[in-house]
Design a protein around this motif. Structure first.
Motif, mmCIF file in Angstrom:
data_model
loop_
_atom_site.group_PDB
_atom_site.id
_atom_site.type_symbol
_atom_site.label_atom_id
_atom_site.label_comp_id
_atom_site.label_asym_id
_atom_site.label_seq_id
_atom_site.Cartn_x
_atom_site.Cartn_y
_atom_site.Cartn_z
ATOM 1 N N SER A 1 1.184 -0.966 0.333
ATOM 2 C CA SER A 1 0.340 -0.136 -0.009
ATOM 3 C C SER A 1 1.057 1.129 -0.017
ATOM 4 O O SER A 1 2.261 1.143 0.379
ATOM 5 C CB SER A 1 -0.609 0.094 1.542
ATOM 6 O OG SER A 1 -1.859 -0.894 1.809
ATOM 7 N N PRO A 2 0.714 1.851 -0.870
ATOM 8 C CA PRO A 2 1.147 3.753 -0.758
ATOM 9 C C PRO A 2 0.389 3.619 1.113
ATOM 10 O O PRO A 2 -0.294 3.584 1.585
ATOM 11 C CB PRO A 2 0.486 4.417 -2.038
ATOM 12 C CG PRO A 2 -0.851 3.620 -1.678
ATOM 13 C CD PRO A 2 -0.286 2.398 -1.129
ATOM 14 N N ILE A 3 1.680 5.275 1.179
ATOM 15 C CA ILE A 3 1.531 5.311 2.684
ATOM 16 C C ILE A 3 1.807 6.789 2.814
ATOM 17 O O ILE A 3 3.224 7.556 2.088
ATOM 18 C CB ILE A 3 2.526 4.722 4.174
ATOM 19 C CG1 ILE A 3 3.305 4.697 3.479
ATOM 20 C CG2 ILE A 3 1.773 2.410 3.867
ATOM 21 C CD1 ILE A 3 4.560 3.749 4.920
ATOM 22 N N VAL A 4 1.448 7.632 4.188
ATOM 23 C CA VAL A 4 1.662 8.122 4.365
ATOM 24 C C VAL A 4 2.211 9.059 6.430
ATOM 25 O O VAL A 4 1.476 7.742 7.329
ATOM 26 C CB VAL A 4 0.829 9.767 4.522
ATOM 27 C CG1 VAL A 4 0.951 11.267 5.746
ATOM 28 C CG2 VAL A 4 1.029 10.115 2.584
ATOM 29 N N GLU B 1 8.706 -0.118 16.212
ATOM 30 C CA GLU B 1 8.431 -1.491 15.381
ATOM 31 C C GLU B 1 7.580 -1.710 15.021
ATOM 32 O O GLU B 1 7.518 -2.547 13.313
ATOM 33 C CB GLU B 1 8.358 -2.294 16.375
ATOM 34 C CG GLU B 1 9.648 -3.507 17.542
ATOM 35 C CD GLU B 1 9.530 -1.990 18.670
ATOM 36 O OE1 GLU B 1 8.361 -1.167 18.575
ATOM 37 O OE2 GLU B 1 10.575 -1.535 19.095
ATOM 38 N N GLU B 2 6.739 -1.144 14.921
ATOM 39 C CA GLU B 2 5.188 -1.234 14.189
ATOM 40 C C GLU B 2 4.856 -0.645 13.126
ATOM 41 O O GLU B 2 5.557 -0.840 11.491
ATOM 42 C CB GLU B 2 3.695 -0.607 14.846
ATOM 43 C CG GLU B 2 3.136 -1.896 15.680
ATOM 44 C CD GLU B 2 2.577 -1.043 16.134
ATOM 45 O OE1 GLU B 2 1.337 -1.269 16.795
ATOM 46 O OE2 GLU B 2 2.024 0.243 16.832
ATOM 47 N N LEU B 3 5.727 1.204 12.983
ATOM 48 C CA LEU B 3 5.916 1.789 11.835
ATOM 49 C C LEU B 3 7.578 0.700 11.130
ATOM 50 O O LEU B 3 7.280 1.175 9.457
ATOM 51 C CB LEU B 3 6.997 2.919 12.467
ATOM 52 C CG LEU B 3 7.633 4.061 11.064
ATOM 53 C CD1 LEU B 3 6.807 4.759 10.929
ATOM 54 C CD2 LEU B 3 8.738 5.415 12.095
ATOM 55 N N PHE B 4 8.338 0.165 11.374
ATOM 56 C CA PHE B 4 9.536 -0.584 10.419
ATOM 57 C C PHE B 4 8.354 -1.560 9.382
ATOM 58 O O PHE B 4 8.899 -1.129 8.350
ATOM 59 C CB PHE B 4 10.158 -1.296 11.811
ATOM 60 C CG PHE B 4 10.860 -0.335 11.845
ATOM 61 C CD1 PHE B 4 11.546 1.107 12.019
ATOM 62 C CD2 PHE B 4 12.490 -1.427 12.587
ATOM 63 C CE1 PHE B 4 12.210 1.613 12.867
ATOM 64 C CE2 PHE B 4 13.293 -0.078 13.330
ATOM 65 C CZ PHE B 4 13.967 1.403 13.309
ATOM 66 N N LYS B 5 7.884 -1.810 10.056
ATOM 67 C CA LYS B 5 6.556 -2.712 9.269
ATOM 68 C C LYS B 5 6.061 -2.044 8.261
ATOM 69 O O LYS B 5 5.566 -2.533 7.442
ATOM 70 C CB LYS B 5 5.875 -3.945 10.261
ATOM 71 C CG LYS B 5 6.191 -5.414 11.460
ATOM 72 C CD LYS B 5 5.575 -5.340 11.608
ATOM 73 C CE LYS B 5 5.953 -6.048 13.241
ATOM 74 N NZ LYS B 5 4.821 -6.860 13.537
ATOM 75 N N GLU B 6 4.956 -0.662 8.845
ATOM 76 C CA GLU B 6 4.142 0.105 7.752
ATOM 77 C C GLU B 6 5.892 0.125 6.697
ATOM 78 O O GLU B 6 4.988 0.493 5.256
ATOM 79 C CB GLU B 6 3.992 1.222 8.200
ATOM 80 C CG GLU B 6 2.780 1.289 9.070
ATOM 81 C CD GLU B 6 1.378 -0.030 8.903
ATOM 82 O OE1 GLU B 6 2.084 0.381 7.410
ATOM 83 O OE2 GLU B 6 0.710 -0.139 9.497
ATOM 84 N N TYR B 7 6.591 0.928 6.754
ATOM 85 C CA TYR B 7 7.716 1.133 5.892
ATOM 86 C C TYR B 7 7.846 -0.131 4.511
ATOM 87 O O TYR B 7 7.781 0.170 3.513
ATOM 88 C CB TYR B 7 8.849 1.690 6.592
ATOM 89 C CG TYR B 7 9.077 3.621 6.851
ATOM 90 C CD1 TYR B 7 8.526 4.138 5.738
ATOM 91 C CD2 TYR B 7 9.564 3.081 7.469
ATOM 92 C CE1 TYR B 7 8.852 5.338 5.854
ATOM 93 C CE2 TYR B 7 9.503 4.780 8.520
ATOM 94 C CZ TYR B 7 9.156 5.532 7.126
ATOM 95 O OH TYR B 7 9.318 6.991 8.041
ATOM 96 N N ALA B 8 8.105 -1.301 5.729
ATOM 97 C CA ALA B 8 8.994 -2.794 5.358
ATOM 98 C C ALA B 8 7.849 -2.914 3.594
ATOM 99 O O ALA B 8 7.954 -3.558 2.745
ATOM 100 C CB ALA B 8 9.466 -4.236 6.007
ATOM 101 N N ASN B 9 6.686 -2.619 4.264
ATOM 102 C CA ASN B 9 5.315 -3.024 3.142
ATOM 103 C C ASN B 9 4.755 -2.667 2.979
ATOM 104 O O ASN B 9 4.146 -2.929 2.550
ATOM 105 C CB ASN B 9 3.807 -3.739 4.517
ATOM 106 C CG ASN B 9 4.565 -4.780 5.218
ATOM 107 O OD1 ASN B 9 5.121 -5.961 4.729
ATOM 108 N ND2 ASN B 9 4.434 -5.162 6.196
ATOM 109 N N ALA B 10 5.650 -1.523 2.489
ATOM 110 C CA ALA B 10 4.355 -0.083 1.440
ATOM 111 C C ALA B 10 5.306 0.122 0.168
ATOM 112 O O ALA B 10 6.163 -0.686 0.000
ATOM 113 C CB ALA B 10 4.811 1.648 2.041
#
Length: 399
Positions: A192-195, A292-301
Motif C-alpha cells: 500500500s502507498p502510505i503517508v 517496530e510497527e512503523l518499521f513494518k509499515e515502511y517495509a510493506n509500503a
C-alpha cells in the motif's frame, strides 16, 4: 571540550529530539563532555521582556510575545562554563557565546516561509506583518553573530540567504537516520502507498486522501496522528462520498480550508450524508504506532508519499528510502524535493491530487518499477549516515 546544547523543551519526543540525543551520544563517544541545557518552552509569560506588555497586547498576538520573551531569556543566559555551545530551535540562537554553532532547521515559520500562506487561509494573528518585521530583524542580528550556522538542508540554507541575507557563515548539515532503520535487513514487500507523520498544517495529508479517491482500486494507509486528525477523518469520509457521487471538490478547498476545520454548510451537508451511507473508504488510519510497527509499515509500503509544503529537511523520505521504497513528493516540498531524482528514486510531482494519484497508479500498476526505484532510493539513503553527519559536526567544533 565542554559543550552545551541549548534545547527548547516542548515536552514532546519527536524527530528533532532524536537528532539532538544522537549528537550528544556521538560527541560523548569521541571524548567531549556534553550537557543538554533544556529551557521550558511551554511557559507563557512576558517576564523576560524588558519593557511593559499589557494583557490586552499579549492576548492579541500571544505567539509573537512568547517568541520575544524567549528571545530575551536566551540572550541573557550565562553559558560561560562551556567551550562551545550549540543552539537548536528558534529563538535559542539568541544566546551569546564566542564559539556558537547554530544547528538550524527552521525559522519561526509563520513569520517566514509560511507567512503568505497563513495570511491566505486566515490563520494570521493581529499585527502579523509588524510582528514579522520585528522577528526577522532581531533574528538576522542574532544569526549574524553565530560562528557557524549548520543548515539542515539546501532549502534551509536558501531561506537563510533569502530572509536573513547570510551565507558566509552557513554550512550544510544532513542529520543521519536512526541506526536501527539504517541497518534494517528484514523482509520487504510492496503493498500500500502510505503517508507518515504528524497531521498538522501544512503537511497536506489531505492531498493524499484526495489522491486515493482517484485510484479506488488501491488502499492507502495514513500512519500517525496530530492536531488535525479529526478533520482529516472527516475529509476522508466526505471525499469518499463525493467520489461516489462524482462530485468535485477542489484541492485548494480541501487542504487550505477543510484541513483547518473550515467546512461550508454545503460541505457539512455532504459530510452528514456520507456518515449516513457508511461507504467504505480506501484509506486506513492507523493512529500512532510503535517503532517496530512503523518499521513494518515502511517495509510493506508500495511507496511513501510526502505531500508536505516547504518541509525543512525530509527525514521521512530518507527513512522510506532506507527500506527500498520510492518516494513521491511535491515540487514545492522544500527539503523533500531536493532528495528526489524524478523517475529514478521516486516521483517529484505538481502539488495536486491528480498528479499524486497518477504517480501512485504508475507504481501500483507496475510492481517491477516500484522495486527498481526502491533499489535506487536505497542507494540514496546510504548517503545520510550518522558517520557522515558527525564528521560535519566534529569539523565545525574544531574550527
Amino acid at each position: 571540550m565542554k559543550i552545551g546544547i541549548i534545547k527548547p523543551d516542548y515536552k514532546i519526543n519527536g524527530g528533532f529530539e532524536v537528532v539532538i540525543n544522537h549528537i550528544k551520544e556521538e560527541l560523548e563517544r569521541i571524548g567531549h563532555q556534553v550537557d543538554i541545557v533544556y529551557v521550558d518552552a511551554t511557559e507563557r509569560s512576558t517576564n523576560n521582556i524588558p519593557f511593559p506588555v499589557s494583557n490586552d497586547e499579549y492576548e492579541q498576538n500571544v505567539e509573537f510575545f512568547n517568541y520575544i520573551n524567549y528571545f530575551w531569556k536566551y540572550m541573557k543566559m550565562d553559558l560561560s562554563l562551556y567551550d562551545t555551545v550549540i543552539s537548536t530551535q528558534p529563538p535559542s540562537f539568541a544566546i551569546q557565546h564566542p564559539k556558537h554553532i547554530a544547528l538550524f532547521y527552521h525559522h519561526s515559520k509563520v513569520h517566514y516561509d509560511l507567512s503568505e500562506l497563513i495570511q491566505e487561509v486566515g490563520l494570521n494573528k493581529p499585527f502579523h506583518l509588524k510582528a514579522q518585521e520585528v522577528i526577522r530583524e532581531i533574528d538576522s542580528i542574532s544569526l549574524s553573530k553565530v560562528s557557524t550556522i549548520l543548515a539542515g538542508s539546501k532549502t534551509i540554507k536558501q531561506r537563510i540567504a533569502k530572509y536573513n541575507n547570510l551565507s558566509t557563515n552557513v554550512d550544510l548539515f544532513y542529520a543521519g537516520i536512526d541506526n536501527d532503520i539504517y541497518n534494517y535487513n528484514g523482509p520487504v514487500s510492496y503493498q500500500s502507498p502510505i503517508v507518515v507523520g504528524r497531521h498538522e498544517f501544512p503537511k497536506r495529508p489531505e492531498l493524499f486522501v484526495k489522491a486515493m479517491k482517484k485510484v479506488p482500486g488501491v488502499q492507502g494507509r495514513i500512519i500517525g496522528e496530530g492536531g488535525r486528525t479529526d478533520d482529516l477523518r472527516k475529509i476522508d469520509q466526505l471525499l469518499t462520498y463525493a467520489a461516489k457521487q462524482e462530485m468535485e471538490i477542489s484541492d485548494e478547498v480541501v487542504w487550505k480550508r477543510m484541513s483547518n476545520g473550515s467546512f461550508t454548510n454545503e460541505h457539512l451537508d455532504i459530510l452528514h450524508k456520507s456518515q449516513k451511507t457508511h461507504l467504505k473508504s480506501n484509506v486506513i488510519f492507523t493512529g500512532r504506532v510503535s517503532k517496530e510497527e512503523l518499521f513494518k509499515e515502511y517495509a510493506n509500503a508500495l511507496c511513501v508519499v510526502c505531500p508536505a509544503y516547504e518541509e525543512d529537511y525530509g527525514l521521512t523520505a530518507i527513512e522510506a528510502m532506507s527500506f527500498k521504497k520510492p518516494v513521491i513528493a511535491c515540487t514545492d516540498g522544500g527539503g523533500y524535493a531536493e532528495l528526489i531524482k524524478d523517475g529514478v528514486n521516486g516521483f517529484l510531482v505538481e502539488p495536486n491530487s491528480t498528479a499524486l494519484a497518477e504517480a501512485i497508479y504508475k507504481l501500483a500498476s507496475n510492481p517491477d518499477l516500484a522495486k527498481q526505484m526502491g533499489v535506487n532510493a536505497y542507494e540514496t539513503s546510504r548517503l545520510y549516515s550518522w558517520k557522515n553527519a558527525m564528521r560535519t559536526i566534529s569539523e565545525t567544533i574544531i574550527k
